[in-house]
Design a protein around this motif. Structure first.
Motif, short mmCIF file in Angstrom:
data_model
loop_
_atom_site.label_atom_id
_atom_site.label_comp_id
_atom_site.label_asym_id
_atom_site.label_seq_id
_atom_site.Cartn_x
_atom_site.Cartn_y
_atom_site.Cartn_z
N ILE A 194 0.80 4.71 6.09
CA ILE A 194 -0.30 3.79 5.81
C ILE A 194 -0.90 3.28 7.11
CG2 ILE A 194 -0.92 1.55 4.82
CD1 ILE A 194 -0.49 3.73 2.70
N ARG A 249 -7.36 -2.48 -0.82
CA ARG A 249 -6.91 -1.73 -2.00
C ARG A 249 -8.02 -0.81 -2.50
NH1 ARG A 249 -4.24 -4.67 -5.83
NH2 ARG A 249 -3.84 -6.38 -4.42
N LEU A 259 -8.12 2.20 -0.02
CA LEU A 259 -6.95 3.02 -0.28
C LEU A 259 -7.18 3.91 -1.50
CD1 LEU A 259 -3.99 3.83 0.24
CD2 LEU A 259 -3.32 1.88 -1.21
N ALA A 275 0.84 -1.20 0.00
CA ALA A 275 0.00 0.00 0.00
C ALA A 275 0.87 1.26 0.00
CB ALA A 275 -0.93 0.00 1.21
#
Length: 93
Positions: free
Chosen positions: A35, A57, A60, A24
């Motif tokens: 993160i 994901r 994010l 990430a």
């Protein structure tokens, strides 16, 4: 975002959606500690067995896009509205 303990981050857990903090960080162009901070503050990830962070994901991407509404919907359990589903498609999920 306030943490009220009722979000659906990575629930149900999907290994294809979950990425490690270092992955990430590379995708976002930030440090792994950043993160981890985002996971705690913006709820884009959660701790799994052994206490290791896994990052969504999808969440994010929402966070990086500044799409707070999509993230709010995702955290409420929405996986099918057009706004959220677009992020799943973009992630290939």
């Amino acid at each position: 975002m306030e943490d009220d303990g009722t979000d659906f981050i990575l629930k149900p857990f999907d290994a294809a959606e979950a990425i490690r903090v270092n992955v990430a960080a590379r995708l976002a162009g930030v440090a792994p500690r950043t993160i981890q901070h985002w996971c705690a503050v913006h709820r884009i990830g959660r701790r799994i067995g052994g206490g290791h962070w896994r990052v969504s994901r999808v969440a994010l991407a929402m966070h990086l896009d500044g799409d707070e509404e999509a993230l709010r919907l995702y955290l409420s359990g929405d996986r099918v509205s057009a706004r959220v589903a677009g992020y799943f498609r973009r992630a290939g999920l």
